[in-house]
Write a protein that holds these residues in place. Sequence first.
Motif, mmCIF file in Angstrom:
data_model
loop_
_atom_site.group_PDB
_atom_site.id
_atom_site.type_symbol
_atom_site.label_atom_id
_atom_site.label_comp_id
_atom_site.label_asym_id
_atom_site.label_seq_id
_atom_site.Cartn_x
_atom_site.Cartn_y
_atom_site.Cartn_z
ATOM 1 N N THR A 57 0.504 -1.263 -0.030
ATOM 2 C CA THR A 57 -0.113 0.196 0.397
ATOM 3 C C THR A 57 0.999 1.174 0.268
ATOM 4 N N LEU A 58 0.306 2.424 -0.852
ATOM 5 C CA LEU A 58 1.475 3.297 -1.065
ATOM 6 C C LEU A 58 0.181 4.510 -0.481
ATOM 7 N N VAL A 59 0.760 5.500 0.235
ATOM 8 C CA VAL A 59 -0.105 6.421 0.676
ATOM 9 C C VAL A 59 0.680 8.014 -0.286
ATOM 10 N N ASP A 60 0.113 8.971 -0.670
ATOM 11 C CA ASP A 60 0.898 9.926 -1.586
ATOM 12 C C ASP A 60 1.826 9.361 -2.031
ATOM 13 N N GLY A 61 2.470 8.239 -2.858
ATOM 14 C CA GLY A 61 3.465 7.890 -3.640
ATOM 15 C C GLY A 61 4.473 6.976 -2.849
ATOM 16 N N ARG A 62 4.371 6.993 -1.572
ATOM 17 C CA ARG A 62 5.086 6.600 -0.341
ATOM 18 C C ARG A 62 4.406 4.911 0.053
ATOM 19 N N GLN A 63 6.103 4.405 -0.012
ATOM 20 C CA GLN A 63 5.292 3.169 0.425
ATOM 21 C C GLN A 63 5.085 3.169 1.757
ATOM 22 N N HIS A 64 3.581 2.430 1.994
ATOM 23 C CA HIS A 64 3.217 2.390 4.051
ATOM 24 C C HIS A 64 3.090 1.465 4.476
ATOM 25 N N ASP A 65 2.609 -0.015 3.544
ATOM 26 C CA ASP A 65 2.457 -0.760 4.221
ATOM 27 C C ASP A 65 2.348 -2.284 3.108
ATOM 28 N N TYR A 66 3.324 -3.648 4.174
ATOM 29 C CA TYR A 66 3.275 -4.287 2.956
ATOM 30 C C TYR A 66 2.850 -5.394 4.309
ATOM 31 N N TRP A 67 2.415 -6.823 3.465
ATOM 32 C CA TRP A 67 1.871 -8.185 3.597
ATOM 33 C C TRP A 67 0.515 -7.657 4.603
ATOM 34 N N ARG A 68 0.180 -6.580 5.111
ATOM 35 C CA ARG A 68 -0.849 -6.683 6.109
ATOM 36 C C ARG A 68 -1.143 -5.387 6.092
ATOM 37 N N VAL A 69 -2.449 -4.002 6.656
ATOM 38 C CA VAL A 69 -2.381 -3.053 6.404
ATOM 39 C C VAL A 69 -3.125 -3.066 7.818
ATOM 40 N N ASP A 70 -1.944 -2.497 8.517
ATOM 41 C CA ASP A 70 -2.361 -1.857 9.854
ATOM 42 C C ASP A 70 -3.221 -0.824 10.014
ATOM 43 N N GLU A 71 -4.628 -0.741 10.760
ATOM 44 C CA GLU A 71 -6.028 0.222 9.954
ATOM 45 C C GLU A 71 -5.737 1.296 10.603
ATOM 46 N N GLN A 72 -4.936 1.290 12.060
ATOM 47 C CA GLN A 72 -5.095 2.798 12.370
ATOM 48 C C GLN A 72 -4.244 3.345 11.824
ATOM 49 N N ARG A 73 -2.849 3.001 11.773
ATOM 50 C CA ARG A 73 -1.900 3.266 10.995
ATOM 51 C C ARG A 73 -2.032 4.139 9.731
ATOM 52 N N PHE A 74 -3.081 3.111 8.623
ATOM 53 C CA PHE A 74 -3.728 4.008 7.670
ATOM 54 C C PHE A 74 -4.776 5.013 7.847
ATOM 55 N N ARG A 75 -5.211 4.825 8.592
ATOM 56 C CA ARG A 75 -6.354 6.175 9.257
ATOM 57 C C ARG A 75 -5.602 7.130 9.285
ATOM 58 N N ALA A 76 -4.282 6.999 10.137
ATOM 59 C CA ALA A 76 -3.900 7.952 10.776
ATOM 60 C C ALA A 76 -2.987 8.839 9.055
ATOM 61 N N ALA A 77 -2.698 8.016 8.744
ATOM 62 C CA ALA A 77 -1.638 8.655 7.274
ATOM 63 C C ALA A 77 -2.751 9.226 6.600
ATOM 64 N N LEU A 78 -3.512 9.611 6.354
ATOM 65 C CA LEU A 78 -4.799 9.818 5.202
ATOM 66 C C LEU A 78 -5.638 10.710 5.639
ATOM 67 N N GLN A 79 -5.407 11.132 7.579
ATOM 68 C CA GLN A 79 -5.992 11.898 8.107
ATOM 69 C C GLN A 79 -5.149 12.963 8.420
ATOM 70 N N GLY A 80 -3.590 12.758 7.756
ATOM 71 C CA GLY A 80 -2.388 13.456 8.568
ATOM 72 C C GLY A 80 -2.160 14.544 7.641
#
Length: 80
Positions: A57-80
């Motif tokens: 998973t990439l957020v704003d072009g930067r790698q965020h997660d691989y293998w699994r997506v941590d929902e809280q971290r993912f949500r925070a990255a999109l809200q930040g």
Amino acid sequence: MGEPRVTFYTRAGCHLCEEAQAVVARVCAELGERFVEVDVDTDPELRERYGEEVPVTLVDGRQHDYWRVDEQRFRAALQG
């Protein structure tokens, strides 16, 4: 609407991809974000880069997660 902020690299038949895609889809829908899903097996360069780590998973072009997506971290990255 601009480009999607989230890119989700996946491949067919990947159970981790299915689980991660459900999280990505749910969080993006809740936050009004869009995502693009890309099958790494459609491009040799993508397969070489991400093939052993899918889902990625990439957020704003930067790698965020691989293998699994941590929902809280993912949500925070999109809200930040």
